[in-house]
Design a protein around this motif. Structure first.
Motif, mmCIF file in Angstrom:
data_model
loop_
_atom_site.group_PDB
_atom_site.id
_atom_site.type_symbol
_atom_site.label_atom_id
_atom_site.label_comp_id
_atom_site.label_asym_id
_atom_site.label_seq_id
_atom_site.Cartn_x
_atom_site.Cartn_y
_atom_site.Cartn_z
ATOM 1 N N GLY A 10 0.806 -1.221 0.000
ATOM 2 C CA GLY A 10 0.000 0.000 0.000
ATOM 3 C C GLY A 10 0.833 1.261 0.000
ATOM 4 O O GLY A 10 1.620 1.494 0.921
ATOM 5 N N ALA A 11 0.691 2.057 -1.091
ATOM 6 C CA ALA A 11 1.416 3.342 -1.191
ATOM 7 C C ALA A 11 0.453 4.498 -0.959
ATOM 8 O O ALA A 11 0.383 5.443 -1.734
ATOM 9 C CB ALA A 11 2.088 3.460 -2.557
ATOM 10 N N ASP A 35 -2.799 0.092 -7.305
ATOM 11 C CA ASP A 35 -3.108 0.973 -8.438
ATOM 12 C C ASP A 35 -2.001 0.878 -9.488
ATOM 13 O O ASP A 35 -0.825 0.703 -9.155
ATOM 14 C CB ASP A 35 -3.200 2.436 -7.983
ATOM 15 N N ARG A 46 -9.271 18.021 -0.418
ATOM 16 C CA ARG A 46 -8.611 18.653 0.730
ATOM 17 C C ARG A 46 -8.349 17.648 1.843
ATOM 18 O O ARG A 46 -9.156 16.759 2.107
ATOM 19 C CB ARG A 46 -9.529 19.760 1.263
ATOM 20 N N HIS A 48 -7.223 17.870 5.987
ATOM 21 C CA HIS A 48 -6.817 18.658 7.155
ATOM 22 C C HIS A 48 -5.659 17.937 7.841
ATOM 23 O O HIS A 48 -5.750 16.738 8.116
ATOM 24 C CB HIS A 48 -8.001 18.778 8.124
ATOM 25 N N ARG A 122 0.591 13.541 -1.826
ATOM 26 C CA ARG A 122 1.017 12.183 -2.230
ATOM 27 C C ARG A 122 2.204 12.265 -3.185
ATOM 28 O O ARG A 122 3.138 11.454 -3.100
ATOM 29 C CB ARG A 122 -0.156 11.434 -2.856
ATOM 30 N N LYS A 137 0.719 -3.850 -8.282
ATOM 31 C CA LYS A 137 0.988 -5.086 -7.528
ATOM 32 C C LYS A 137 -0.029 -5.194 -6.393
ATOM 33 O O LYS A 137 0.029 -4.429 -5.417
ATOM 34 C CB LYS A 137 2.392 -5.037 -6.912
ATOM 35 N N ALA A 346 -5.690 10.439 8.167
ATOM 36 C CA ALA A 346 -4.382 10.533 7.503
ATOM 37 C C ALA A 346 -3.310 10.955 8.504
ATOM 38 O O ALA A 346 -2.155 10.509 8.430
ATOM 39 C CB ALA A 346 -4.453 11.528 6.354
ATOM 40 N N ALA A 349 -2.392 7.895 10.376
ATOM 41 C CA ALA A 349 -1.630 6.980 9.499
ATOM 42 C C ALA A 349 -0.188 7.469 9.347
ATOM 43 O O ALA A 349 0.765 6.672 9.364
ATOM 44 C CB ALA A 349 -2.312 6.887 8.131
HETATM 45 C C1 LIG Z 1 -13.699 11.777 1.913
HETATM 46 C C2 LIG Z 1 -12.619 11.645 2.950
HETATM 47 C C3 LIG Z 1 -12.056 12.776 3.520
HETATM 48 C C4 LIG Z 1 -11.017 12.645 4.448
HETATM 49 N N1 LIG Z 1 -10.469 13.761 5.003
HETATM 50 C C5 LIG Z 1 -9.439 13.629 5.879
HETATM 51 C C6 LIG Z 1 -8.787 14.784 6.431
HETATM 52 O O1 LIG Z 1 -9.170 15.937 6.147
HETATM 53 N N2 LIG Z 1 -7.743 14.590 7.276
HETATM 54 C C7 LIG Z 1 -7.313 13.339 7.615
HETATM 55 O O2 LIG Z 1 -6.367 13.210 8.390
HETATM 56 N N3 LIG Z 1 -7.911 12.238 7.111
HETATM 57 C C8 LIG Z 1 -8.947 12.346 6.252
HETATM 58 N N4 LIG Z 1 -9.523 11.235 5.724
HETATM 59 C C9 LIG Z 1 -9.016 9.896 6.100
HETATM 60 C C10 LIG Z 1 -7.783 9.544 5.271
HETATM 61 O O3 LIG Z 1 -8.067 9.667 3.899
HETATM 62 C C11 LIG Z 1 -7.323 8.123 5.559
HETATM 63 O O4 LIG Z 1 -7.335 7.891 6.941
HETATM 64 C C12 LIG Z 1 -5.894 7.923 5.035
HETATM 65 O O5 LIG Z 1 -5.893 8.019 3.620
HETATM 66 C C13 LIG Z 1 -5.355 6.574 5.477
HETATM 67 O O6 LIG Z 1 -4.086 6.381 4.882
HETATM 68 P P1 LIG Z 1 -3.542 4.898 4.650
HETATM 69 O O7 LIG Z 1 -2.202 5.051 4.029
HETATM 70 O O8 LIG Z 1 -3.678 4.102 5.890
HETATM 71 O O9 LIG Z 1 -4.585 4.238 3.636
HETATM 72 P P2 LIG Z 1 -4.966 4.643 2.158
HETATM 73 O O10 LIG Z 1 -4.743 6.085 1.928
HETATM 74 O O11 LIG Z 1 -6.321 4.070 1.915
HETATM 75 O O12 LIG Z 1 -3.911 3.862 1.266
HETATM 76 C C14 LIG Z 1 -3.967 2.457 1.090
HETATM 77 C C15 LIG Z 1 -3.262 2.111 -0.212
HETATM 78 O O13 LIG Z 1 -3.179 0.705 -0.302
HETATM 79 C C16 LIG Z 1 -3.491 0.300 -1.636
HETATM 80 N N5 LIG Z 1 -3.971 -1.095 -1.553
HETATM 81 C C17 LIG Z 1 -5.171 -1.547 -1.118
HETATM 82 N N6 LIG Z 1 -5.217 -2.887 -1.155
HETATM 83 C C18 LIG Z 1 -4.007 -3.298 -1.620
HETATM 84 C C19 LIG Z 1 -3.439 -4.587 -1.860
HETATM 85 N N7 LIG Z 1 -4.126 -5.708 -1.612
HETATM 86 N N8 LIG Z 1 -2.161 -4.659 -2.320
HETATM 87 C C20 LIG Z 1 -1.448 -3.510 -2.562
HETATM 88 N N9 LIG Z 1 -1.943 -2.261 -2.350
HETATM 89 C C21 LIG Z 1 -3.199 -2.168 -1.874
HETATM 90 C C22 LIG Z 1 -4.553 1.297 -2.080
HETATM 91 O O14 LIG Z 1 -4.650 1.362 -3.487
HETATM 92 C C23 LIG Z 1 -4.027 2.584 -1.455
HETATM 93 O O15 LIG Z 1 -3.146 3.274 -2.312
HETATM 94 C C24 LIG Z 1 -10.570 11.358 4.816
HETATM 95 C C25 LIG Z 1 -11.165 10.221 4.238
HETATM 96 C C26 LIG Z 1 -12.173 10.361 3.309
HETATM 97 C C27 LIG Z 1 -12.793 9.132 2.705
#
Ligand SMILES: Cc1cc2nc3c(=O)[nH]c(=O)nc-3n(C[C@H](O)[C@H](O)[C@H](O)COP(=O)(O)OP(=O)(O)OC[C@H]3O[C@@H](n4cnc5c(N)ncnc54)[C@H](O)[C@@H]3O)c2cc1C
Length: 407
Positions: A10-11, A35, A46, A48, A122, A137, A346, A349
């Motif tokens: 996961g990136a 992806d 956006r 925050h 990103r 992948k 985020a 995370a």
């Molecule tokens: C509409 C919306 C608004 C938001 N606003 C905010 C905000 O303002 N501030 C904030 O802090 N948070 C916000 N969030 C929450 C935030 O987007 C997530 O908590 C954050 O993106 C989590 O990061 P992550 O790296 O854990 O997961 P993700 O960003 O979901 O990244 C996971 C990655 O893993 C990849 N992946 C999935 N399955 C596989 C697999 N089997 N093999 C390989 N790769 C895979 C995906 O393609 C993805 O690129 C918001 C969320 C949403 C939905």
């Protein structure tokens, strides 16, 4: 370079923060992303950021990339603006009043909250990791032995390392094996997201919307309109040219994100019917949902770019524990996904990414063995991660009638 070899599935923002941290620590890391490219699907608008993400960016980014980050972040005033349905200001809530049970980072001075563009962030986090991130992948499953972990991908390939980190988001394949009891549940909320140019929104919304963290209006059904501004002090392309020439960057103009949300029953989404709607249809539904409000709110939604609209059906994780540490761990939404009520997912995370990077450095340096170091990481990560999940659910219940978390 140490001998430790780390595999990350996961990136997203969490996985890339970890990869930047490991690169700094000269630890061998490969990130596998489902992806096909960074532009495969819309990533949202956006974000925050609070002290957690701002601290993580400071810790893991090299100076040139941090300068790009800083130049493109809109440092906001530490308030949430509350509007009436006629878009007049009712009050401004200081961010520290939202700290509730201490789950928001404590410091709230100037520069402690920022609105940033998700795609820009990103790209910054991807910079320098071109040889580290393998796109296209999809991790299917893994096999863990005392000697290491083998990750198996859906294209039939495999990779071997000492540690596997599941940073693969809310539907995590790694969590399915590492913590099969870890559950996510429907939060009961549907939301439609779109965006409009800043110049279109600015004359219509109160001035506070342009400088505060977030602005929200809601009615007696708890149907809400949320607005959040992203103003680039320096455009992303110019910031790259000035501070980090050569880093790939798509340019963007200032915008305001608009969100119309509420309980599922206020949206025509029976059997997921809205999942196939075009952006224009979603914009229409969003504006119609506000039809009983004074006309300004629906007109504002109608003035947004039709192609920008997308649907979010909100889910949350259910706080749980992890079994004793192995050589497989989790970070971010893969373990503690939350509703976006607090704008914190985020942030947490990225905090996980830095904490885990430090934990793996102790292993690479021979200060701790892997199980010991991952145990300390998981203990801390689960404590703060799930306390934010609970807080997001509590505030979500109050503000938008989110389902309570199951016992
Ligand atoms: C509409 C919306 C608004 C938001 N606003 C905010 C905000 O303002 N501030 C904030 O802090 N948070 C916000 N969030 C929450 C935030 O987007 C997530 O908590 C954050 O993106 C989590 O990061 P992550 O790296 O854990 O997961 P993700 O960003 O979901 O990244 C996971 C990655 O893993 C990849 N992946 C999935 N399955 C596989 C697999 N089997 N093999 C390989 N790769 C895979 C995906 O393609 C993805 O690129 C918001 C969320 C949403 C939905």
């Amino acid at each position: 370079m140490s001998d430790l070899k780390v595999l990350v599935a996961g990136a997203g923002l969490g996985g890339l923060t970890l990869a930047q941290s490991l690169r700094n620590h000269r630890i061998d890391v490969t990130v596998f992303e489902r992806d096909a490219s960074p532009w495969d699907r819309p990533q949202g608008y956006r974000l925050h950021l609070d002290a957690d993400a701002l601290g993580a960016a400071r810790e893991v980014l090299p100076a040139d990339l941090h300068a790009v980050f800083d130049a493109t972040a809109q440092y906001t005033e530490a308030f949430t603006t509350i509007l009436g349905t006629d878009l007049s200001v009712i009050k401004r809530l200081p961010a520290q009043d939202e700290h509730g049970e201490g789950v928001w980072p404590a410091h709230d001075g100037p520069g402690s909250h920022a609105n940033v563009d998700r795609a820009t962030l990103r790209q910054i986090l991807l910079a320098g990791l071109e040889d580290t991130v393998r796109f296209g992948k999809t991790l299917d499953h893994y096999a863990s032995t005392p000697d290491g972990v083998t990750a198996y991908f859906t294209d039939g390939s495999q990779a071997h390392g000492h540690v596997l980190v599941g940073a693969d988001g809310i539907r995590s394949a790694v969590r399915r094996q590492r913590a099969p009891h870890g559950d996510t549940v429907d939060a009961g909320i549907t939301a439609i997201y779109g965006r409009l140019p800043r110049a279109t929104a600015e004359p219509v919304v109160p001035a506070e919307t342009m400088k505060d963290i977030f602005t929200i209006a809601s009615d007696e059904r708890k149907v809400f309109l949320g607005l959040g501004c992203v103003r680039f002090p320096t455009s992303p392309a110019e910031a790259v040219e000035r501070f980090a020439p050569g880093v790939p960057m798509r340019d963007q103009d200032d915008y305001v994100v608009c969100i119309v949300g509420g309980r599922h029953e206020f949206f025509p989404n029976t059997d997921g019917a809205m999942r196939t709607c075009s952006g224009e249809e979603l914009r229409h539904i969003a504006a119609e949902t506000l039809r009983d409000w004074p006309t300004g709110a629906a007109d504002l939604v109608r003035s947004a770019d039709p192609a920008s609209f997308f649907l979010v059906e909100m889910y949350t994780s259910v706080p749980t524990t992890l079994d004793a540490p192995t050589n497989v761990t989790l970070l971010g939404d893969a373990v503690h996904a939350m509703t976006p009520t607090l704008g914190r997912g985020a942030n947490v995370a990225m905090r996980d990414g830095t904490l885990l990077g430090r934990a793996l450095k102790k292993v690479a340096d021979g200060q701790l063995d892997l199980a010991e170091s991952l145990a300390a990481y998981e203990r801390d990560m689960l404590a703060y991660g799930f306390s934010v999940v609970r807080e997001a659910a509590r505030v979500g219940q109050r503000r938008m009638a989110q389902n309570p978390l199951p016992e």
